[in-house]
Design a protein around this motif. Structure first.
Motif, short mmCIF file in Angstrom:
data_model
loop_
_atom_site.label_atom_id
_atom_site.label_comp_id
_atom_site.label_asym_id
_atom_site.label_seq_id
_atom_site.Cartn_x
_atom_site.Cartn_y
_atom_site.Cartn_z
N VAL A 170 0.85 -1.20 0.00
CA VAL A 170 0.00 0.00 0.00
C VAL A 170 0.89 1.25 0.00
O VAL A 170 0.64 2.20 -0.75
CB VAL A 170 -0.97 0.00 1.20
N VAL A 195 1.93 7.15 -6.56
CA VAL A 195 0.93 8.18 -6.90
C VAL A 195 1.53 9.55 -6.64
O VAL A 195 1.50 10.44 -7.50
CB VAL A 195 -0.38 7.98 -6.10
N LEU A 226 -4.54 0.97 -6.18
CA LEU A 226 -4.77 1.17 -4.75
C LEU A 226 -6.27 1.13 -4.43
O LEU A 226 -6.68 0.53 -3.43
CB LEU A 226 -4.16 2.50 -4.30
N LEU A 230 -3.09 4.76 -8.62
CA LEU A 230 -4.25 5.07 -7.79
C LEU A 230 -5.37 4.07 -8.02
O LEU A 230 -6.00 3.60 -7.06
CB LEU A 230 -4.74 6.50 -8.07
N ARG A 240 0.97 4.20 -2.84
CA ARG A 240 0.77 5.60 -2.46
C ARG A 240 1.98 6.46 -2.84
O ARG A 240 1.83 7.58 -3.33
CB ARG A 240 0.51 5.71 -0.96
N THR A 247 -8.05 -1.58 -2.02
CA THR A 247 -8.81 -1.11 -0.87
C THR A 247 -10.25 -1.61 -0.93
O THR A 247 -10.82 -2.00 0.10
CB THR A 247 -8.77 0.42 -0.80
#
Length: 77
Positions: free
Chosen positions: A32, A39, A68, A65, A36, A72
């Motif tokens: 993760v 991005v 991600l 993104l 991030r 999520t």
């Protein structure tokens, strides 16, 4: 045809893309953080690295993104 945004040829090792190798070798939290970080990286430099085509880095940021978001969403199921 080489897709520089979604599947760059230089990101493939054997039959696996580097992103798959990273996800399999990092903890969930580390992966993760990797997404991030990418991005942020692509957004922060989009006007500098490819001044002639700044959208290229914005598309890369979007790719990370989306990855991600998908990851999520999978956690929420």
């Amino acid at each position: 045809m080489n897709d520089e945004i979604n599947s760059p040829g230089h990101y493939t090792t054997g039959n696996l893309e580097t992103i798959v190798l990273l996800q399999e070798s990092l903890s969930h939290e580390q992966f993760v953080g990797y997404l991030r970080g990418n991005v942020f990286k692509y957004i922060s430099r989009y006007r500098h690295k490819h001044a002639e085509n700044p959208v290229k880095d914005l598309r890369k940021a979007e790719w990370y993104l989306r990855r991600l978001i998908t990851l999520t969403e999978g956690e929420q199921l």
